[in-house]
Design an enzyme around this catalytic site. Sequence first.
Site, PDB file in Angstrom:
ATOM      1  N   TYR A 238       0.852  -1.188   0.000  1.00 17.09           N
ATOM      2  CA  TYR A 238       0.000   0.000   0.000  1.00 17.09           C
ATOM      3  C   TYR A 238       0.884   1.233   0.000  1.00 17.09           C
ATOM      4  O   TYR A 238       2.109   1.159   0.168  1.00 17.09           O
ATOM      5  CB  TYR A 238      -0.955   0.003   1.206  1.00 17.09           C
ATOM      6  CG  TYR A 238      -0.304   0.356   2.531  1.00 17.09           C
ATOM      7  CD1 TYR A 238      -0.329   1.669   3.014  1.00 17.09           C
ATOM      8  CD2 TYR A 238       0.310  -0.615   3.323  1.00 17.09           C
ATOM      9  CE1 TYR A 238       0.258   2.004   4.229  1.00 17.09           C
ATOM     10  CE2 TYR A 238       0.884  -0.292   4.538  1.00 17.09           C
ATOM     11  CZ  TYR A 238       0.858   1.028   4.993  1.00 17.09           C
ATOM     12  OH  TYR A 238       1.444   1.356   6.192  1.00 17.09           O
ATOM     13  N   CYS A 239       0.253   2.398  -0.179  1.00 17.83           N
ATOM     14  CA  CYS A 239       0.979   3.672  -0.182  1.00 17.83           C
ATOM     15  C   CYS A 239       0.031   4.733   0.353  1.00 17.83           C
ATOM     16  O   CYS A 239      -0.722   4.482   1.288  1.00 17.83           O
ATOM     17  CB  CYS A 239       1.503   3.996  -1.579  1.00 17.83           C
ATOM     18  SG  CYS A 239       0.250   3.933  -2.880  1.00 17.83           S
ATOM     19  N   GLY A 240       0.032   5.920  -0.239  1.00 16.32           N
ATOM     20  CA  GLY A 240      -0.883   6.949   0.203  1.00 16.32           C
ATOM     21  C   GLY A 240      -2.278   6.788  -0.383  1.00 16.32           C
ATOM     22  O   GLY A 240      -3.277   6.855   0.324  1.00 16.32           O
ATOM     23  N   TRP A 266      -3.296   4.286   2.626  1.00 15.42           N
ATOM     24  CA  TRP A 266      -3.344   5.091   3.836  1.00 15.42           C
ATOM     25  C   TRP A 266      -4.520   6.068   3.837  1.00 15.42           C
ATOM     26  O   TRP A 266      -5.067   6.408   4.893  1.00 15.42           O
ATOM     27  CB  TRP A 266      -2.031   5.850   4.017  1.00 15.42           C
ATOM     28  CG  TRP A 266      -1.950   6.520   5.353  1.00 15.42           C
ATOM     29  CD1 TRP A 266      -1.983   7.854   5.616  1.00 15.42           C
ATOM     30  CD2 TRP A 266      -1.825   5.872   6.620  1.00 15.42           C
ATOM     31  NE1 TRP A 266      -1.889   8.078   6.964  1.00 15.42           N
ATOM     32  CE2 TRP A 266      -1.794   6.867   7.604  1.00 15.42           C
ATOM     33  CE3 TRP A 266      -1.746   4.527   7.013  1.00 15.42           C
ATOM     34  CZ2 TRP A 266      -1.684   6.585   8.966  1.00 15.42           C
ATOM     35  CZ3 TRP A 266      -1.626   4.243   8.364  1.00 15.42           C
ATOM     36  CH2 TRP A 266      -1.604   5.264   9.321  1.00 15.42           C
TER      37      TRP A 266
END
Length: 284
Positions: A238-240, A266
């Site tokens: 995952y990331c932002g 996120w």
Amino acid sequence: MPPSPDPAAAAGVAPVVAPDALRTLLTGERSGRVVLLEVRRELGPADARRTGVPGALLVGLTADLVGTPREGTGSLPLPDRAQVQDRVERWGVDPDSVVVVYTRDQPALAARAWWTLRWAGVPDVRYLDGGLDAWVAAGGPLGEHSEPPGSGALRVTLGSLPVLDDDGAAALARSGLLLDARGTHAYAGGVTGGHVPGAHHLPSTANLDGLGRLRRADALRATYDAVGLAEGVEVGAYCGGGTSATLDVLALATLGVTAALYPGSWSAWSSDPSRPVATGDRPG
């Protein structure tokens, strides 16, 4: 659940194409058409006046391959079936087409397009390594973009690559290997507040060399082994907002490993104040 080979790779479809190999695809004889997609985050009036790989279609990631945000979806949710089907038909994608995605901007934009189309069941999607800069550096010509032909016959099948929801991401962080692809400050607890407890930090930029190309397989393998990739370990990223992390999924696909994407990332996790947050430089 152990890491498994990417289905397309198992069928002999490489997820990444080098500029020279793309030139061969474009000039060689094959039964299906080659559909070139130049991916921008958003399209503006100036884009139509630029040149790119000759014949490429212009794609705005947020308009074409991102759905409408709703409560709990995160900032860049997946599109629904009708949206993807419309784009695939408009771009002229047939069941035997080779779709090649590239960008002149951040590599993750093309990686997200690659992932979304593969998730939607497009069988042969390839990411142009190094994007437009690498194409030009290899002697590739520049030319005008094309208008979408609007005659694609492929029927999409959503869910062809694995995804994680909020609870699935939380569980994987404890039972397997969940990777956070954001920068160090965000992971540690800067302005975006920390990370999913148990997630390991691996910035998406660790997949790239100084020229914006994917690193060699041995270097990628060493990088992922260092954060816990091993036989029998399930992997997710995952990331932002679900874009940068697709570079992890792409890089792992080149190693023959299928990783799940947490599309909400996120932006979805942090929208629920009841969810736990870890800070600092350790998984927690």
